[in-house]
Design a protein around this motif. Structure first.
Motif, PDB file in Angstrom:
ATOM      1  N   SER A  79      -0.771   3.384   8.525  1.00 16.51           N
ATOM      2  CA  SER A  79      -0.665   2.594   9.757  1.00 16.51           C
ATOM      3  C   SER A  79      -0.103   1.200   9.477  1.00 16.51           C
ATOM      4  CB  SER A  79      -2.035   2.483  10.438  1.00 16.51           C
ATOM      5  OG  SER A  79      -2.931   1.750   9.624  1.00 16.51           O
ATOM      6  N   GLN A  80      -0.447   0.623   8.335  1.00 16.14           N
ATOM      7  CA  GLN A  80       0.105  -0.688   7.987  1.00 16.14           C
ATOM      8  C   GLN A  80       1.629  -0.611   7.912  1.00 16.14           C
ATOM      9  OE1 GLN A  80      -1.191  -3.666   7.437  1.00 16.14           O
ATOM     10  NE2 GLN A  80      -3.382  -3.404   7.075  1.00 16.14           N
ATOM     11  N   ILE A  81       2.123   0.510   7.349  1.00 18.63           N
ATOM     12  CA  ILE A  81       3.568   0.650   7.179  1.00 18.63           C
ATOM     13  C   ILE A  81       4.247   0.976   8.499  1.00 18.63           C
ATOM     14  CG2 ILE A  81       5.355   2.071   6.099  1.00 18.63           C
ATOM     15  CD1 ILE A  81       3.422   2.350   3.680  1.00 18.63           C
ATOM     16  N   LEU A  82       3.723   1.972   9.209  1.00 23.38           N
ATOM     17  CA  LEU A  82       4.384   2.429  10.431  1.00 23.38           C
ATOM     18  C   LEU A  82       4.237   1.449  11.595  1.00 23.38           C
ATOM     19  CD1 LEU A  82       3.590   6.265  10.429  1.00 23.38           C
ATOM     20  CD2 LEU A  82       5.853   5.221  10.330  1.00 23.38           C
ATOM     21  N   GLU A  83       3.063   0.851  11.719  1.00 14.13           N
ATOM     22  CA  GLU A  83       2.786   0.035  12.898  1.00 14.13           C
ATOM     23  C   GLU A  83       3.005  -1.458  12.653  1.00 14.13           C
ATOM     24  OE1 GLU A  83      -1.147   1.051  14.122  1.00 14.13           O
ATOM     25  OE2 GLU A  83      -0.710   3.217  14.149  1.00 14.13           O
ATOM     26  N   LYS A  84       2.713  -1.914  11.426  1.00 11.48           N
ATOM     27  CA  LYS A  84       2.811  -3.347  11.161  1.00 11.48           C
ATOM     28  C   LYS A  84       3.996  -3.702  10.267  1.00 11.48           C
ATOM     29  CE  LYS A  84      -2.181  -3.939  11.669  1.00 11.48           C
ATOM     30  NZ  LYS A  84      -3.432  -4.425  11.034  1.00 11.48           N
ATOM     31  N   GLY A  85       4.615  -2.678   9.690  1.00  8.61           N
ATOM     32  CA  GLY A  85       5.791  -2.939   8.867  1.00  8.61           C
ATOM     33  C   GLY A  85       5.505  -3.640   7.567  1.00  8.61           C
ATOM     34  N   THR A  86       4.291  -3.490   7.034  1.00 11.84           N
ATOM     35  CA  THR A  86       3.944  -4.104   5.750  1.00 11.84           C
ATOM     36  C   THR A  86       3.463  -3.027   4.789  1.00 11.84           C
ATOM     37  OG1 THR A  86       1.686  -4.561   6.511  1.00 11.84           O
ATOM     38  CG2 THR A  86       3.327  -6.318   6.772  1.00 11.84           C
ATOM     39  N   ARG A  87       3.724  -3.248   3.500  1.00 13.99           N
ATOM     40  CA  ARG A  87       3.385  -2.268   2.465  1.00 13.99           C
ATOM     41  C   ARG A  87       2.264  -2.787   1.573  1.00 13.99           C
ATOM     42  NH1 ARG A  87       8.916  -0.854  -0.528  1.00 13.99           N
ATOM     43  NH2 ARG A  87       7.517   0.585  -1.619  1.00 13.99           N
ATOM     44  N   THR A  88       1.842  -1.928   0.655  1.00 14.08           N
ATOM     45  CA  THR A  88       0.873  -2.366  -0.347  1.00 14.08           C
ATOM     46  C   THR A  88       1.480  -3.534  -1.117  1.00 14.08           C
ATOM     47  OG1 THR A  88       1.772  -0.751  -1.891  1.00 14.08           O
ATOM     48  CG2 THR A  88      -0.128  -0.077  -0.620  1.00 14.08           C
TER      49      THR A  88
ATOM     50  N   VAL B 241      -7.523  -4.872   1.711  1.00 13.38           N
ATOM     51  CA  VAL B 241      -7.593  -4.259   0.377  1.00 13.38           C
ATOM     52  C   VAL B 241      -6.256  -3.647  -0.019  1.00 13.38           C
ATOM     53  CG1 VAL B 241      -8.604  -2.368  -0.947  1.00 13.38           C
ATOM     54  CG2 VAL B 241     -10.070  -3.861   0.427  1.00 13.38           C
ATOM     55  N   VAL B 242      -5.609  -2.932   0.885  1.00 17.59           N
ATOM     56  CA  VAL B 242      -4.395  -2.202   0.526  1.00 17.59           C
ATOM     57  C   VAL B 242      -3.224  -3.127   0.227  1.00 17.59           C
ATOM     58  CG1 VAL B 242      -5.047  -0.137   1.805  1.00 17.59           C
ATOM     59  CG2 VAL B 242      -3.719  -1.916   2.954  1.00 17.59           C
ATOM     60  N   HIS B 243      -3.347  -4.406   0.569  1.00 18.83           N
ATOM     61  CA  HIS B 243      -2.271  -5.352   0.281  1.00 18.83           C
ATOM     62  C   HIS B 243      -2.347  -5.917  -1.135  1.00 18.83           C
ATOM     63  CE1 HIS B 243      -0.115  -5.568   4.020  1.00 18.83           C
ATOM     64  NE2 HIS B 243      -1.246  -5.685   4.703  1.00 18.83           N
ATOM     65  N   LYS B 244      -3.426  -5.647  -1.831  1.00 20.58           N
ATOM     66  CA  LYS B 244      -3.613  -6.225  -3.157  1.00 20.58           C
ATOM     67  C   LYS B 244      -2.885  -5.414  -4.228  1.00 20.58           C
ATOM     68  CE  LYS B 244      -8.072  -8.356  -2.050  1.00 20.58           C
ATOM     69  NZ  LYS B 244      -9.487  -8.510  -2.460  1.00 20.58           N
ATOM     70  N   THR B 245      -2.856  -5.979  -5.441  1.00 21.61           N
ATOM     71  CA  THR B 245      -2.266  -5.239  -6.563  1.00 21.61           C
ATOM     72  C   THR B 245      -3.141  -4.049  -6.903  1.00 21.61           C
ATOM     73  OG1 THR B 245      -3.450  -6.518  -8.231  1.00 21.61           O
ATOM     74  CG2 THR B 245      -1.308  -7.373  -7.491  1.00 21.61           C
ATOM     75  N   LYS B 246      -2.616  -3.137  -7.711  1.00 21.23           N
ATOM     76  CA  LYS B 246      -3.322  -1.895  -8.002  1.00 21.23           C
ATOM     77  C   LYS B 246      -4.690  -2.150  -8.632  1.00 21.23           C
ATOM     78  CE  LYS B 246      -3.153   2.400 -10.633  1.00 21.23           C
ATOM     79  NZ  LYS B 246      -2.429   3.228 -11.613  1.00 21.23           N
ATOM     80  N   ILE B 247      -4.753  -3.022  -9.617  1.00 20.22           N
ATOM     81  CA  ILE B 247      -6.020  -3.273 -10.308  1.00 20.22           C
ATOM     82  C   ILE B 247      -7.027  -3.921  -9.364  1.00 20.22           C
ATOM     83  CG2 ILE B 247      -7.096  -4.558 -12.194  1.00 20.22           C
ATOM     84  CD1 ILE B 247      -4.511  -4.199 -13.781  1.00 20.22           C
ATOM     85  N   GLU B 248      -6.590  -4.909  -8.606  1.00 20.02           N
ATOM     86  CA  GLU B 248      -7.488  -5.569  -7.649  1.00 20.02           C
ATOM     87  C   GLU B 248      -7.934  -4.597  -6.567  1.00 20.02           C
ATOM     88  OE1 GLU B 248      -4.908  -8.627  -6.345  1.00 20.02           O
ATOM     89  OE2 GLU B 248      -5.557 -10.091  -7.855  1.00 20.02           O
ATOM     90  N   ARG B 249      -6.982  -3.801  -6.069  1.00 16.40           N
ATOM     91  CA  ARG B 249      -7.287  -2.846  -5.004  1.00 16.40           C
ATOM     92  C   ARG B 249      -8.299  -1.809  -5.472  1.00 16.40           C
ATOM     93  NH1 ARG B 249      -2.336  -1.508  -3.875  1.00 16.40           N
ATOM     94  NH2 ARG B 249      -2.214   0.285  -5.264  1.00 16.40           N
ATOM     95  N   GLN B 250      -8.094  -1.297  -6.690  1.00 13.78           N
ATOM     96  CA  GLN B 250      -9.005  -0.272  -7.192  1.00 13.78           C
ATOM     97  C   GLN B 250     -10.407  -0.835  -7.389  1.00 13.78           C
ATOM     98  OE1 GLN B 250      -8.031   3.032  -7.469  1.00 13.78           O
ATOM     99  NE2 GLN B 250     -10.266   3.201  -7.535  1.00 13.78           N
ATOM    100  N   ALA B 251     -10.487  -2.065  -7.862  1.00 14.54           N
ATOM    101  CA  ALA B 251     -11.806  -2.687  -8.047  1.00 14.54           C
ATOM    102  C   ALA B 251     -12.523  -2.833  -6.703  1.00 14.54           C
ATOM    103  CB  ALA B 251     -11.638  -4.044  -8.726  1.00 14.54           C
TER     104      ALA B 251
ATOM    105  N   GLY C 217       2.160  -6.235   0.036  1.00 16.28           N
ATOM    106  CA  GLY C 217       2.913  -7.072   0.956  1.00 16.28           C
ATOM    107  C   GLY C 217       4.421  -7.020   0.805  1.00 16.28           C
ATOM    108  N   ARG C 218       4.967  -5.997   0.187  1.00 14.76           N
ATOM    109  CA  ARG C 218       6.426  -5.902   0.004  1.00 14.76           C
ATOM    110  C   ARG C 218       7.132  -5.463   1.270  1.00 14.76           C
ATOM    111  NH1 ARG C 218       8.421  -1.908  -3.994  1.00 14.76           N
ATOM    112  NH2 ARG C 218       6.364  -0.920  -3.880  1.00 14.76           N
ATOM    113  N   GLY C 219       8.457  -5.756   1.311  1.00 11.46           N
ATOM    114  CA  GLY C 219       9.291  -5.250   2.382  1.00 11.46           C
ATOM    115  C   GLY C 219       9.649  -3.794   2.140  1.00 11.46           C
TER     116      GLY C 219
END
Length: 733
Positions: free
Chosen positions: A301-310, A255-265, A312-314
């Motif tokens: 945890s996605q950012i610190l442990e997996k190195g990925t952002r909302t 869910v957290v990898h999606k765009t804001k509108i998709e994520r909120q839905a 999927g950006r760098g």
């Protein structure tokens, strides 16, 4: 019993006192530096508020005009709504104190700062932050302080600690550093293309200077501090967390990898599912709090442990950018800037100097010619809400963008306009204030304003756990909400113009700030490149809907002539030409109009009003008055001269009315200006020069000059000789 604590700050003592006044407050101190003195108080409610998810802290910064020896300029002659400067002071106090107050506190807490005296040299906002910290430290509020704050300038290539207002006029940097004993907690800066290295050195200097003031407050707390409140621990219980986790499973990672509108839905759907499944066991607020805690952990945890952002950006990647200009048909300039789901529309409006904002505060500033306003309507985040006046956040973001753009605005001598830029946030998902900087820069160039360089801004973030941290470029809403830092940096390709750093930790090391500045520079250059592809410099001409301003310089002694008695003349000029006329004390006259013909008409009137009558010059004037001894003729606006009856024509005039009448236009020559400044005119001289062929022309309206009779004598002007005495009969007859 009064208690006094003192240390040296720069070249003057800083004094904190308590126990003498406002003793019913939970904490109260006065702070003095020079002749600037503030009172800081803290009060806490006995009961706790329910149903809220944040510390109920209110900060009020009260500017009293008497502090500067002024009477308010409003109709009611008393202080009313806070000024922009007061609101900005509220915000830097709140942003410094809130992260250090126990997050579980739900007792209403109010900090009130009252400016009691100001010497117009030392800014009370620094003392207000010190006072708020000292009052919190001695109060019953669970406060993980104290903190201190200082201002640093950069004058003649050197950093200056706590510069005065006068010194700041020569400074290319005005930075406020608020810090704990360990590290900075809040930074606010206005600069003129200052290098990153200087900013970092200024922060270090401020941090060092704060330590002595922090030690004073620690002494105050040890001697006079009250027992701290024990807030109720507000966390989602283990049972509800376990129940929510069992239903959500590992879905949040996707869910957290999606765009804001998709994520909120998706999150709305998950929460609805949880409420239906768990409503009999837990309260709705507990379920919502547990889900939010899980989302927060998933993002971090996605950012610190997996190195990925909302999305999927760098870590250093900027969201997709699009720019456009000239999007509105009738505004003087417009720019649309989109970065991801954040979109800002900025418009530029140009006006005459009479549109400058008048400042009625305790500061020395009296007016502003460049204004930036920021609006954040509820629809920009897909919500409903009351549309009232601007909130403190909007005023703060607008001021931040204004600071970023001010260094590139041309001076009044170069561009004699008042400028207002308005940024409308149409869609927001983080960093809308920096989006308004970019959109406003585009708008100014579209309006034809000769700004020195384009300006861009970006917001940096931080996710930190223990010794591990990651700096994020161009943060989104979730990364801001669940992160540990919001670090906004705006500037040109050559340096920083504005900076704002809010830290949700007790402090961060310098290496984090340094790396954040470096990443921000790289992002700023990327954004500027995208903006330059759309427009890289101002348009060569102003919009056809913008007023044209024409500049004249007149003798300052002639200002009264242009204004006229009670403003009669300047009102007449405005009515006749439909132009705006502004006059400065130095004799500068600015004429603004959308119609160049009307502007030229106003210029001609003013030039004639201020022109000096010269001996020997021929003027075409209007007869204004008739007297027995001659006629008065207005040769220039408001300037009359006398044509004596003997100078009305090149023949003898018996009566003034026979030669001219009121309203006639006649050509006259100035033959004398006497010692009293009276102007003597001659119509005869014009006729004689015309007949002599020296180039002078009478050019008078028909009927003004009587024609001579065939006998050679002018009709009615020179009587016949036999009519000059009674007839005598011939005595010889």
């Amino acid at each position: 019993m009064p208690h006094r604590y003192e240390c040296l700050l720069g070249s003057q003592p800083l004094v904190i006192e308590t126990g003498a006044i406002a003793n019913q407050a939970d904490g109260a101190v006065t702070v003095r530096y020079g002749d600037t003195l503030i009172l800081a108080t803290v009060c806490v409610s006995k009961g706790q508020r329910e149903g809220i998810s944040m510390v109920p802290l209110t900060v009020d910064y009260e500017e009293k005009h008497y502090a500067a020896g002024k009477i308010p300029g409003s109709f009611i002659r008393r202080e009313s709504r806070p000024s922009q400067e007061a609101i900005l002071a509220d915000r830097i106090i709140d942003r410094s104190m809130r992260p250090l107050i126990n997050k579980s506190l739900r007792n209403e807490t109010q900090i009130v700062i009252t400016v009691l005296s100001t010497d117009q040299e030392n800014d009370p906002d620094i003392l207000a932050m010190i006072g708020a910290s000292a009052a919190l430290s001695m109060s019953s509020v669970p406060f993980d302080g104290p903190i201190s704050a200082v201002r640093v300038g950069y004058i003649d290539g050197k950093l200056a600690l706590n510069p005065t207002f006068t010194e700041l006029t020569e400074s290319s940097l005005d930075i406020v550093i608020s810090s704990s004993s360990g590290a900075p907690v809040m930074v606010e800066a206005e600069a003129d293309e200052v290098a990153d290295e200087i900013i970092l050195e200024a922060i270090k200097l401020g941090q060092e200077a704060n330590q002595a003031i922090i030690r004073l407050q620690e002494q105050l707390r040890e001697e006079l501090g009250k027992p701290k409140l024990e807030p109720i621990l507000i966390e989602a219980g283990a049972e509800v967390m376990e129940a929510v986790a069992s239903i959500v499973g590992d879905r949040l990672g996707g869910v957290v990898h999606k765009t804001k509108i998709e994520r909120q839905a998706d999150l709305d759907a998950i929460e609805q599912e949880l409420q239906q499944a768990l409503e009999e066991r837990f309260a709705a607020a507990e379920i919502a709090a547990a889900l939010e805690e899980m989302v927060k952990k998933a993002v971090r945890s996605q950012i610190l442990e997996k190195g990925t952002r909302t999305a999927g950006r760098g870590m250093a990647e900027v969201r997709p950018i699009s720019c456009d200009v000239g999007v509105l048909p009738r505004t003087h300039g417009s720019g649309l800037f989109s970065r991801g789901a954040t979109q800002v529309l900025s418009t530029t409006t140009l006006g005459s100097s009479s549109k400058e904002q008048m400042i009625d505060t305790i500061s020395q500033q009296e007016k502003k010619r460049f204004l930036h306003h920021y609006n954040f309507p509820p629809f920009c985040v897909g919500e409903t809400g009351r549309m009232t006046g601007p909130k403190r956040r909007e005023i703060g973001h607008g001021a931040l963008a204004e600071r970023a753009l001010s260094p590139v605005i041309p001076s009044a001598d170069e561009f004699p306009y008042t400028l207002r830029v308005v940024s409308e946030v149409l869609s927001s998902n983080g960093s809308s204030s920096m989006g308004s900087v970019c959109a406003s820069s585009l708008s100014l160039m579209d309006a034809g304003v000769p700004i020195k360089k384009p300006v861009a801004g970006v917001a940096m973030g931080l996710i930190a756990e223990g010794d591990k941290y990651v700096i994020l470029t161009d943060i989104e809403g979730l990364e801001d909400a669940y992160g540990n830092m919001d670090f906004k940096v705006a500037g040109t390709a050559d340096g920083i113009n504005a900076l704002q750093m809010d830290i949700k930790l007790k402090g961060i090391p310098y290496e984090v700030i340094e790396k954040g500045l470096r990443q921000a520079y790289e992002a700023r250059m990327f954004i500027l490149d995208k903006m330059n592809q759309t427009i890289s410099q101002n348009r060569p001409e102003l919009s056809k809907y913008a007023p044209r301003i024409f500049k004249l310089t007149v003798n300052p002694d002639k200002i009264g002539t242009i204004i006229g008695p009670g403003g009669k003349m300047i009102r007449w000029i405005t009515e006749q030409t439909k132009c705006t006329v502004d006059i400065e004390d130095d004799g500068t006259v600015l004429i603004a109009s959308n119609d160049e013909e009307n502007a030229n008409k106003a210029i001609k009137i003013i030039e004639d009003l201020t022109k000096e009558v010269e001996v020997g010059t021929v003027y075409t004037g209007r007869v204004t008055r008739l007297m027995d001894f001659g006629a008065f003729v207005e040769v220039l606006p408001g300037k009359e001269g006398l044509v004596h009856i003997s100078e009305l024509a090149d023949y003898r005039v018996a009566r003034v009315e026979d030669a001219v009448k009121v309203g006639d236009e006649v050509m006259v020559k100035v033959i004398e200006i006497d010692r009293m400044g009276r102007v003597n005119l001659s119509r005869r001289a014009v006729f004689q020069e015309s007949e002599g062929g020296d180039g002078a022309k009478a050019a008078q309206p028909s009927g003004n000059r009587p024609k001579p009779q065939q006998s050679g004598f002018p009709r009615g002007d020179r009587p016949r000789r036999d009519q000059s005495r009674p007839h005598r009969p011939n005595s010889n007859r």
